[in-house]
Enzyme design. Structure first.
Site, PDB file in Angstrom:
ATOM      1  N   GLU A  80       0.924  -0.401  -5.161  1.00 28.65           N
ATOM      2  CA  GLU A  80      -0.046   0.670  -5.343  1.00 28.65           C
ATOM      3  C   GLU A  80       0.762   1.965  -5.392  1.00 28.65           C
ATOM      4  O   GLU A  80       1.129   2.522  -4.367  1.00 28.65           O
ATOM      5  CB  GLU A  80      -1.059   0.705  -4.197  1.00 28.65           C
ATOM      6  CG  GLU A  80      -2.184   1.697  -4.460  1.00 28.65           C
ATOM      7  CD  GLU A  80      -2.625   2.459  -3.221  1.00 28.65           C
ATOM      8  OE1 GLU A  80      -3.692   3.078  -3.281  1.00 28.65           O
ATOM      9  OE2 GLU A  80      -1.897   2.479  -2.215  1.00 28.65           O
ATOM     10  N   ASP A 117       0.828  -1.202   0.000  1.00 27.37           N
ATOM     11  CA  ASP A 117       0.000   0.000   0.000  1.00 27.37           C
ATOM     12  C   ASP A 117       0.867   1.259   0.000  1.00 27.37           C
ATOM     13  O   ASP A 117       1.952   1.290   0.594  1.00 27.37           O
ATOM     14  CB  ASP A 117      -0.892  -0.017   1.246  1.00 27.37           C
ATOM     15  CG  ASP A 117      -1.809   1.174   1.328  1.00 27.37           C
ATOM     16  OD1 ASP A 117      -2.700   1.286   0.469  1.00 27.37           O
ATOM     17  OD2 ASP A 117      -1.635   2.001   2.241  1.00 27.37           O
TER      18      ASP A 117
END
Length: 738
Positions: A452, A399
């Site tokens: 990401e 993330d």
């Protein structure tokens, strides 16, 4: 004269809670050539009894809670047990050898200990035939570290750990403890402050707000060996990911399904819908429900909200037995400020990055990790390896990679400190990500890593050897943003935004991309996917079917957040289940069936996934009809350049009984998929058999339609394909080129 173990300085340190070497004072100590002595510390006790080889003896009482018992030479830790005030009879923790060794120290302080999760934390084990739990923690700036729990009345003086390295590793073996024991660390900082902390390496935690660490026994018997053996073969196959938040997918009697209840239901649903993987929003332990798991305090622990450690193992095992891979969202970029966890862990910013004027990240008000410290990198690397090794996950999605890569991410001038070259790149974070990918791919071939990453940072999916970060896939945030930006426009305004559809193809093959419609796009006022679509209900659902078809056809792997597949109307909320009752409504039934059949076509069609990272897999047919919003292109597999899929997307609302596409010479053309099918809630148009037109006939048709003048000789004539084009639909044809 007092014996050496009553040395005033040693005892004062022990009693005051500042003794860093209790093992030097306590346990079995040599008193003479013929005699040893058992030395015990029992603060507050008036008497202490010892069972020595079956005989109970009272220990000699000294001052300040020190007790001792003279014994014959050569006594072993197994030969005696001590009665505690609560009646427990247990072996002496300080009689057992310390096991943290030089190799452990070298690897850990270098940041390369690949099995650190089997050394740090609370590890059930057996030493010299005696079962118990070995506790190890890194706290270099603490004066004293103790393990506290029900087993010692949460008393910090009873079980101080021994400092086994001058770089701050502490260890103690507590005999007799078993899985289920609750514990925390009690530390005395350099300033004398007493801190109570959860274990950063804890494998399980009790629920907030207590958040006690819990000893677990990892004895689950896996049944997924066939899956693991075949996993590497699946990496080049289709990848259609269903993104799931465990706590809000489906509820029962007002509560989320637990891991075990979820396992069979979700596995069967994924098979029915032709998803190849599930991606779980973080199931690592976290204190705040509203963080969705993205503010992690237990990097080695599944959250207890949905069941036990073994229950999550059962969930993953079940998914594998049904042929579904499991990807885990993982957050190595920042951690929360909660005082019970890692922040200021030993009285200093041990894990935190401190070079910026403010240590808190401006976006999330969390701490960022200090990747310059090898031990911090080892903590994070060990977490990833733990989930792969002990929990059998098949992929890790990292993330907020952008926030790791840039020192100035979210910060203004003066709020960040440049790197040693004066740049904004976080060189230590880059090295960590390269190490992360290198180790995972070397140690676990077939396990995939995803980034990401929302900027244009280069070479995200290029190998480390070639100067890249080494990820397998990058989320294509630009494609997602541009696509949704286009779909949100009302139909009269779409011609002015055609570049939202065409521009992403300029960089579509610069990385290995995954195309996401993720949870982030259906929260915080952004509206659900169906809520983004303009028009009345019929047009909204037609547009959603078109969108899902567009995603399936575009080059890149696929990800869809739960609810998008049936047109969830409300924004997602982690505090309630999806609106499954919508499937009683025909519009929602239709888009659900359409999604299912699109997914089936995707996994069965190599043209859509076999070479989707190569430019040769994509060829434009036409994107010039801006006014009507029509784009068409061919998709190829690398095995046969003559077999292709023709993908046609009509983003407008008109209906064209005869629509002429310029096309390469074709031998055949057969319709495979039409999102305007009445079974999906569409108008049923677009099923007329396509007509392949020679260049001469195609030119006549263009002249008749007013697309070109009769005397226009610019450019060569091309073949044509006459199709029936329904409103707001995706058509997919199987074509054979001449």
């Amino acid at each position: 004269m007092d014996p050496f173990f009553l040395n005033t300085q040693h005892v004062e340190l022990l009693v005051s809670g500042k003794q860093s070497s209790p093992q030097d004072l306590l346990g079995i100590v040599s008193e003479s050539l013929n005699q040893d002595r058992i030395v015990l510390f029992r603060p507050g006790a008036e008497t202490v009894f010892v069972e020595l080889r079956g005989k109970i003896q009272q220990a000699e009482s000294h001052h300040s809670g020190i007790f001792s018992l003279p014994v014959m030479k050569g006594i072993s830790p197994q030969d005696y047990r001590v009665y505690h005030q609560n009646g427990l009879l247990a072996h002496d923790p300080y009689a057992f050898p310390l096991l943290w060794g030089e190799i452990d120290s070298f690897l850990f302080h270098e940041g390369t200990h690949q099995r650190i999760y089997e050394r740090m934390g609370a590890i059930p084990c057996e030493i010299d035939g005696v079962p118990g739990v070995r506790f190890i923690v890194w706290a270099p700036h603490a004066q004293r570290v103790s393990v506290i729990g029900d087993f010692n009345g949460w008393h910090g003086l009873v079980n101080p750990l021994h400092k086994v390295s001058d770089q701050g590793v502490w260890e103690l073996f507590v005999p007799g403890l078993t899985a289920g024991a609750c514990y925390k660390w009690e530390m005395v900082t350099e300033s004398g402050q007493v801190l109570i902390k959860s274990d950063p390496y804890g494998k399980f935690f009790g629920p907030p707000p207590r958040s006690v660490s819990v000893v677990i026994d990892d004895s689950y018997e896996w049944n997924d060996s066939e899956w693991l053996e075949e996993r590497i073969k699946k990496t080049e196959g289709p990848m259609n990911i269903y993104e799931v938040h465990v706590g809000s997918w489906q509820w029962q009697e007002g509560q989320p399904l637990n891991y075990k209840e979820l396992a069979d239901q979700l596995a069967l649903y994924c098979k029915q819908m032709h998803y190849t993987h599930v991606e779980l929003l973080p199931v690592t332990e976290h204190p705040l429900n509203e963080s969705w798991g993205y503010q992690t305090t237990g990097y080695y622990a599944p959250t207890s909200r949905y069941g036990s450690f073994e229950d999550l193992q059962y969930f993953i095992d079940t998914m594998h037995q049904h042929g579904i891979g499991v990807i885990l969202d993982w957050v190595p970029g920042h951690f929360p400020i909660d005082s019970f966890a890692m922040s200021g862990f030993d009285g200093t910013p041990l894990y935190e990055y401190t070079r910026n004027p403010s240590p808190l990240h401006p976006h999330w008000h969390t701490y960022t990790f200090d990747y310059a410290k090898p031990e911090v990198c080892n903590f994070l690397l060990g977490s990833a390896l733990f989930w792969i090794d002990k929990m059998h996950v098949d992929g890790i999605r990292v993330d907020a990679v952008s926030s790791m890569l840039y020192l100035d991410y979210g910060r203004y001038a003066g709020e960040w400190v440049p790197n040693r070259y004066g740049g904004r790149e976080n060189l230590d974070a880059i090295r960590f990500l390269q190490q992360f990918n290198t180790v995972i791919h070397e140690k676990y071939p077939g396990v995939l890593t995803f980034a990401e990453e929302s900027t244009t940072f280069p070479k995200i999916t290029v190998s480390v050897e070639e100067g890249g970060l080494g990820f397998d896939y990058k989320w294509n945030m630009g494609w997602m943003h541009d696509t949704l930006h286009y779909f949100e426009k009302d139909f009269p305004y779409r011609p002015y935004h055609q570049s939202d559809l065409t521009f992403p193809q300029w960089y579509a093959f610069s990385e290995r991309f995954l195309l996401p419609f993720s949870h982030d796009e259906v929260v915080h006022g952004k509206r659900s996917l169906i809520g983004k679509m303009p028009g009345d209900a019929w047009r909204q659902f037609a547009q959603l079917r078109l969108l899902l078809g567009y995603q399936i056809c575009q080059p890149g792997k696929k990800l869809l957040f739960m609810g998008g597949e049936f047109g969830q109307g409300r924004e997602w909320s982690p505090g309630r289940e999806l609106d499954w009752e919508l499937l009683d409504i025909s519009y929602h039934q239709g888009v659900h069936l359409c999604s299912q059949e699109l997914n089936a076509l995707y996994v069965q069609s190599p043209q859509l996934w076999q070479a989707d990272h190569l430019p040769s897999s994509f060829r434009w047919v036409d994107f010039s009809d801006v006014r009507n919003g029509v784009v068409a292109y061919l998709r190829f597999a690398d095995a046969d350049a003559k077999k292709a899929l023709l993908c046609v997307h009509h983003f407008g609302v008109g209906y064209f009984p005869h629509y002429l596409l310029p096309i390469l010479p074709l031998e055949s053309c057969d319709l495979l998929m039409n999102t305007d099918n009445t079974r999906f809630g569409g108008s049923g148009k677009g099923f007329r058999e396509p007509e392949i037109l020679t260049p001469e006939i195609a030119r006549q048709e263009r002249e008749a339609a007013g697309l070109i003048e009769a005397d226009d000789e610019s450019g060569p004539d091309c073949w044509g394909l006459d199709i029936e084009l329904p409103p707001s639909a995706t058509l997919i044809f199987s074509v054979t080129l001449q």
